[in-house]
Design a protein around this motif. Structure first.
Motif, PDB file in Angstrom:
ATOM      1  N   PRO A 138      -0.072   6.836  -3.141  1.00  0.00           N
ATOM      2  CA  PRO A 138       0.037   8.184  -3.734  1.00  0.00           C
ATOM      3  C   PRO A 138       0.411   8.159  -5.211  1.00  0.00           C
ATOM      4  O   PRO A 138      -0.011   9.033  -5.982  1.00  0.00           O
ATOM      5  CB  PRO A 138       1.132   8.846  -2.884  1.00  0.00           C
ATOM      6  CG  PRO A 138       1.079   8.123  -1.576  1.00  0.00           C
ATOM      7  CD  PRO A 138       0.760   6.705  -1.933  1.00  0.00           C
ATOM      8  N   ILE A 139       1.179   7.162  -5.618  1.00  0.00           N
ATOM      9  CA  ILE A 139       1.557   7.049  -7.035  1.00  0.00           C
ATOM     10  C   ILE A 139       0.321   6.778  -7.893  1.00  0.00           C
ATOM     11  O   ILE A 139       0.136   7.367  -8.965  1.00  0.00           O
ATOM     12  CB  ILE A 139       2.606   5.933  -7.222  1.00  0.00           C
ATOM     13  CG1 ILE A 139       3.914   6.324  -6.519  1.00  0.00           C
ATOM     14  CG2 ILE A 139       2.837   5.629  -8.694  1.00  0.00           C
ATOM     15  CD1 ILE A 139       4.977   5.254  -6.546  1.00  0.00           C
ATOM     16  N   PHE A 140      -0.544   5.912  -7.401  1.00  0.00           N
ATOM     17  CA  PHE A 140      -1.748   5.582  -8.165  1.00  0.00           C
ATOM     18  C   PHE A 140      -2.714   6.774  -8.207  1.00  0.00           C
ATOM     19  O   PHE A 140      -3.367   7.012  -9.224  1.00  0.00           O
ATOM     20  CB  PHE A 140      -2.424   4.351  -7.577  1.00  0.00           C
ATOM     21  CG  PHE A 140      -1.728   3.069  -7.936  1.00  0.00           C
ATOM     22  CD1 PHE A 140      -2.058   2.391  -9.092  1.00  0.00           C
ATOM     23  CD2 PHE A 140      -0.717   2.560  -7.135  1.00  0.00           C
ATOM     24  CE1 PHE A 140      -1.409   1.219  -9.438  1.00  0.00           C
ATOM     25  CE2 PHE A 140      -0.065   1.394  -7.461  1.00  0.00           C
ATOM     26  CZ  PHE A 140      -0.401   0.712  -8.624  1.00  0.00           C
ATOM     27  N   TRP A 141      -2.804   7.518  -7.104  1.00  0.00           N
ATOM     28  CA  TRP A 141      -3.640   8.719  -7.126  1.00  0.00           C
ATOM     29  C   TRP A 141      -3.081   9.731  -8.136  1.00  0.00           C
ATOM     30  O   TRP A 141      -3.834  10.383  -8.855  1.00  0.00           O
ATOM     31  CB  TRP A 141      -3.728   9.335  -5.728  1.00  0.00           C
ATOM     32  CG  TRP A 141      -4.807   8.707  -4.906  1.00  0.00           C
ATOM     33  CD1 TRP A 141      -4.665   7.716  -3.980  1.00  0.00           C
ATOM     34  CD2 TRP A 141      -6.202   9.028  -4.929  1.00  0.00           C
ATOM     35  NE1 TRP A 141      -5.890   7.384  -3.437  1.00  0.00           N
ATOM     36  CE2 TRP A 141      -6.846   8.177  -3.994  1.00  0.00           C
ATOM     37  CE3 TRP A 141      -6.975   9.937  -5.645  1.00  0.00           C
ATOM     38  CZ2 TRP A 141      -8.224   8.212  -3.767  1.00  0.00           C
ATOM     39  CZ3 TRP A 141      -8.352   9.977  -5.419  1.00  0.00           C
ATOM     40  CH2 TRP A 141      -8.962   9.127  -4.498  1.00  0.00           C
ATOM     41  N   HIS A 142      -1.757   9.835  -8.203  1.00  0.00           N
ATOM     42  CA  HIS A 142      -1.143  10.744  -9.172  1.00  0.00           C
ATOM     43  C   HIS A 142      -1.426  10.272 -10.599  1.00  0.00           C
ATOM     44  O   HIS A 142      -1.765  11.083 -11.483  1.00  0.00           O
ATOM     45  CB  HIS A 142       0.366  10.819  -8.941  1.00  0.00           C
ATOM     46  CG  HIS A 142       1.089  11.663  -9.949  1.00  0.00           C
ATOM     47  ND1 HIS A 142       1.027  13.035  -9.955  1.00  0.00           N
ATOM     48  CD2 HIS A 142       1.871  11.314 -11.006  1.00  0.00           C
ATOM     49  CE1 HIS A 142       1.740  13.509 -10.956  1.00  0.00           C
ATOM     50  NE2 HIS A 142       2.261  12.481 -11.614  1.00  0.00           N
ATOM     51  N   GLU A 143      -1.313   8.972 -10.842  1.00  0.00           N
ATOM     52  CA  GLU A 143      -1.601   8.426 -12.176  1.00  0.00           C
ATOM     53  C   GLU A 143      -3.042   8.707 -12.577  1.00  0.00           C
ATOM     54  O   GLU A 143      -3.346   8.974 -13.739  1.00  0.00           O
ATOM     55  CB  GLU A 143      -1.342   6.912 -12.191  1.00  0.00           C
ATOM     56  CG  GLU A 143       0.108   6.517 -12.232  1.00  0.00           C
ATOM     57  CD  GLU A 143       0.738   6.786 -13.596  1.00  0.00           C
ATOM     58  OE1 GLU A 143       0.002   6.814 -14.601  1.00  0.00           O
ATOM     59  OE2 GLU A 143       1.963   6.969 -13.654  1.00  0.00           O
ATOM     60  N   ALA A 144      -3.949   8.646 -11.605  1.00  0.00           N
ATOM     61  CA  ALA A 144      -5.373   8.829 -11.904  1.00  0.00           C
ATOM     62  C   ALA A 144      -5.684  10.241 -12.381  1.00  0.00           C
ATOM     63  O   ALA A 144      -6.667  10.454 -13.113  1.00  0.00           O
ATOM     64  CB  ALA A 144      -6.211   8.506 -10.679  1.00  0.00           C
ATOM     65  N   GLN A 145      -4.866  11.203 -11.969  1.00  0.00           N
ATOM     66  CA  GLN A 145      -5.132  12.590 -12.374  1.00  0.00           C
ATOM     67  C   GLN A 145      -5.112  12.739 -13.889  1.00  0.00           C
ATOM     68  O   GLN A 145      -5.805  13.591 -14.462  1.00  0.00           O
ATOM     69  CB  GLN A 145      -4.099  13.545 -11.758  1.00  0.00           C
ATOM     70  CG  GLN A 145      -3.908  13.411 -10.253  1.00  0.00           C
ATOM     71  CD  GLN A 145      -5.206  13.430  -9.478  1.00  0.00           C
ATOM     72  OE1 GLN A 145      -5.995  14.359  -9.602  1.00  0.00           O
ATOM     73  NE2 GLN A 145      -5.445  12.387  -8.682  1.00  0.00           N
ATOM     74  N   ALA A 146      -4.309  11.918 -14.552  1.00  0.00           N
ATOM     75  CA  ALA A 146      -4.196  12.018 -16.012  1.00  0.00           C
ATOM     76  C   ALA A 146      -5.499  11.643 -16.707  1.00  0.00           C
ATOM     77  O   ALA A 146      -5.707  12.003 -17.869  1.00  0.00           O
ATOM     78  CB  ALA A 146      -3.069  11.103 -16.503  1.00  0.00           C
ATOM     79  N   PHE A 161       0.503  -8.262 -11.011  1.00  0.00           N
ATOM     80  CA  PHE A 161       0.077  -6.900 -10.696  1.00  0.00           C
ATOM     81  C   PHE A 161      -1.306  -6.906 -10.051  1.00  0.00           C
ATOM     82  O   PHE A 161      -2.169  -7.722 -10.405  1.00  0.00           O
ATOM     83  CB  PHE A 161       0.055  -6.050 -11.967  1.00  0.00           C
ATOM     84  CG  PHE A 161       1.401  -5.877 -12.599  1.00  0.00           C
ATOM     85  CD1 PHE A 161       2.255  -4.864 -12.188  1.00  0.00           C
ATOM     86  CD2 PHE A 161       1.832  -6.748 -13.588  1.00  0.00           C
ATOM     87  CE1 PHE A 161       3.508  -4.711 -12.763  1.00  0.00           C
ATOM     88  CE2 PHE A 161       3.080  -6.608 -14.161  1.00  0.00           C
ATOM     89  CZ  PHE A 161       3.920  -5.586 -13.757  1.00  0.00           C
ATOM     90  N   PRO A 162      -1.520  -5.952  -9.117  1.00  0.00           N
ATOM     91  CA  PRO A 162      -0.554  -4.975  -8.611  1.00  0.00           C
ATOM     92  C   PRO A 162       0.444  -5.608  -7.660  1.00  0.00           C
ATOM     93  O   PRO A 162       0.158  -6.636  -7.037  1.00  0.00           O
ATOM     94  CB  PRO A 162      -1.443  -3.964  -7.879  1.00  0.00           C
ATOM     95  CG  PRO A 162      -2.598  -4.782  -7.409  1.00  0.00           C
ATOM     96  CD  PRO A 162      -2.840  -5.800  -8.486  1.00  0.00           C
ATOM     97  N   LYS A 163       1.608  -4.993  -7.557  1.00  0.00           N
ATOM     98  CA  LYS A 163       2.622  -5.457  -6.618  1.00  0.00           C
ATOM     99  C   LYS A 163       2.176  -5.099  -5.199  1.00  0.00           C
ATOM    100  O   LYS A 163       1.797  -3.959  -4.933  1.00  0.00           O
ATOM    101  CB  LYS A 163       3.971  -4.785  -6.907  1.00  0.00           C
ATOM    102  CG  LYS A 163       4.470  -4.960  -8.336  1.00  0.00           C
ATOM    103  CD  LYS A 163       5.048  -6.335  -8.563  1.00  0.00           C
ATOM    104  CE  LYS A 163       5.694  -6.444  -9.935  1.00  0.00           C
ATOM    105  NZ  LYS A 163       6.323  -7.737 -10.173  1.00  0.00           N
ATOM    106  N   PRO A 176       0.785  -1.233   0.000  1.00  0.00           N
ATOM    107  CA  PRO A 176       0.000   0.000   0.000  1.00  0.00           C
ATOM    108  C   PRO A 176       0.824   1.294   0.000  1.00  0.00           C
ATOM    109  O   PRO A 176       0.262   2.366  -0.139  1.00  0.00           O
ATOM    110  CB  PRO A 176      -0.801  -0.111   1.293  1.00  0.00           C
ATOM    111  CG  PRO A 176       0.080  -0.883   2.207  1.00  0.00           C
ATOM    112  CD  PRO A 176       0.798  -1.881   1.340  1.00  0.00           C
ATOM    113  N   ALA A 177       2.154   1.186   0.165  1.00  0.00           N
ATOM    114  CA  ALA A 177       2.972   2.402   0.229  1.00  0.00           C
ATOM    115  C   ALA A 177       2.859   3.213  -1.054  1.00  0.00           C
ATOM    116  O   ALA A 177       3.031   4.435  -1.042  1.00  0.00           O
ATOM    117  CB  ALA A 177       4.431   2.024   0.500  1.00  0.00           C
ATOM    118  N   ALA A 178       2.541   2.551  -2.161  1.00  0.00           N
ATOM    119  CA  ALA A 178       2.511   3.233  -3.460  1.00  0.00           C
ATOM    120  C   ALA A 178       1.179   3.905  -3.770  1.00  0.00           C
ATOM    121  O   ALA A 178       0.996   4.409  -4.883  1.00  0.00           O
ATOM    122  CB  ALA A 178       2.842   2.228  -4.560  1.00  0.00           C
TER     123      ALA A 178
END
Length: 368
Positions: A172-180, A229-231, A168-170
């Motif tokens: 924020p990365i997935f939230w950032h990807e979703a912005q696109a 996936f997901p890791k 689950p540490a990642a």
């Protein structure tokens, strides 16, 4: 964002929406895509209620509870004015009972605000609504250009783009990807399309890639690495806690009491029970001092139950009294009223075990 990826996302959005128009799940809180295209919007109260129920609970289970809830509390006003015990009784068996407390308190807040807020930031100020739920409500109910990210969406995006970051540490990365993926073009339908894709096609095991509208673009499918996936970080084994419960039945029913409103299973009914601890060796087989005296307790062994963060082993004792005996601090719940009472599934399981003990010994057979 690179122009190529931006153009690709636009194409993928259109592919997914076209698939959703053909394949959207029929859910009691959802408008069909055709209705959305005509400018109709779902009831924000219905969307909020369904999203709270869907936290930690699958769609198949939620559908039945949702219909019962919306029939009993058709508006937020009805829910806000209802006694909490009525809400808990209707929630019984759905699990994660803190949600019911938050739901009841939030209904009063929403009523005071004049309705469900439209913006994710404001929605998060309401009890029980976190970032995902706020984004889901804003997109689905109000067509706000946001993309809610839950486990389904994380799985879809990680496979599509081969995202190696570990959850689950990642997150924020997935939230950032979703912005696109944010767009003013049918954001509510797009959010629900992503949910449906993850729930019905891009499933954790054996995904139906041949039915996926994104198969030709999916990195994991091209490399046959869907299962990677997901890791995720390897979960530690859940600790086990232990307790003891006593199922006492007489002609008036089974003895129960109400748990404190704070904590796990707060405000729900339970049979007389010890607190749950880490020591499996405790053996209070005589029962609490405030239970009826002079009854014979039968040892029914253990039942097992799993909560999110720990497993529970409960030793169950059962007794039958042919007449009602004086008791202080408990109420009697008729056996014919068990299904509609505010009993969590754990207590139903314990009572079933207790009744089975007595039935096996032909004790109070006409009652239990």
């Amino acid at each position: 964002m690179a122009h190529y990826k931006s153009k690709k996302i636009t194409q993928l959005r259109e592919q997914l929406l076209a698939w959703y128009d053909r394949s959207a799940r029929d859910l009691p809180w959802r408008l069909p895509p055709a209705q959305g295209l005509k400018g109709q919007r779902p009831d924000p109260y219905a969307v909020w209620l369904s999203e709270i129920m869907l936290q930690q609970t699958g769609v198949a289970t939620v559908k039945t509870y949702y219909v019962a809830f919306i029939n009993r509390f058709p508006t937020v006003q009805d829910l806000a004015k209802a006694p909490l015990d009525d809400v808990l009784a209707l929630w019984a068996g759905l699990g994660y009972y803190r949600r019911a407390h938050h739901l009841h308190a939030a209904a009063k807040d929403i009523l005071a605000r004049g309705g469900v807020p439209t913006q994710p930031q404001t929605l998060q100020k309401i009890q029980g609504i976190g970032p995902y739920t706020a984004a889901a409500i804003a997109a689905i109910a109000f067509d706000q250009p946001v993309v809610p990210v839950d486990g389904n969406v994380e799985r879809v995006l990680s496979r599509l783009w081969l995202i190696e970051a570990i959850l689950p540490a990642a997150k924020p990365i997935f939230w950032h990807e979703a912005q696109a993926w944010m767009s003013t073009h049918r954001p509510g339908d797009f959010a629900q399309a992503l949910m449906d894709l993850g729930a019905t096609i891009c499933t954790p095991r054996t995904p139906a890639c041949n039915l996926c509208p994104w198969q030709s673009s999916c990195g994991a499918s091209k490399q046959s690495r869907q299962g990677e996936f997901p890791k995720k970080q390897v979960n530690k084994k859940k600790p086990t806690r232990y307790g003891t419960s006593w199922v006492h039945i007489d002609p008036d029913g089974v003895l129960v009491t109400k748990r404190a409103h704070s904590g796990l299973l707060g405000g729900m009914l339970e049979v007389p029970s010890t607190s749950w601890g880490d020591d499996p060796s405790s053996d209070p087989c005589l029962g609490p001092v405030d239970l009826p005296k002079g009854v014979t307790w039968l040892d029914g062994g253990y039942i097992d139950h799993v909560f999110t963060h720990f497993a529970l082993r409960v030793r169950v004792f059962s007794a039958y009294s042919p007449k009602s005996l004086p008791v202080v601090g408990y109420q009697r719940l008729g056996l014919d009223a068990l299904a509609g009472a505010a009993l969590p599934s754990l207590m139903h399981k314990i009572i079933v075990a207790g009744r089975s003990i007595l039935a096996a010994q032909s004790i109070g057979l006409d009652q239990v």
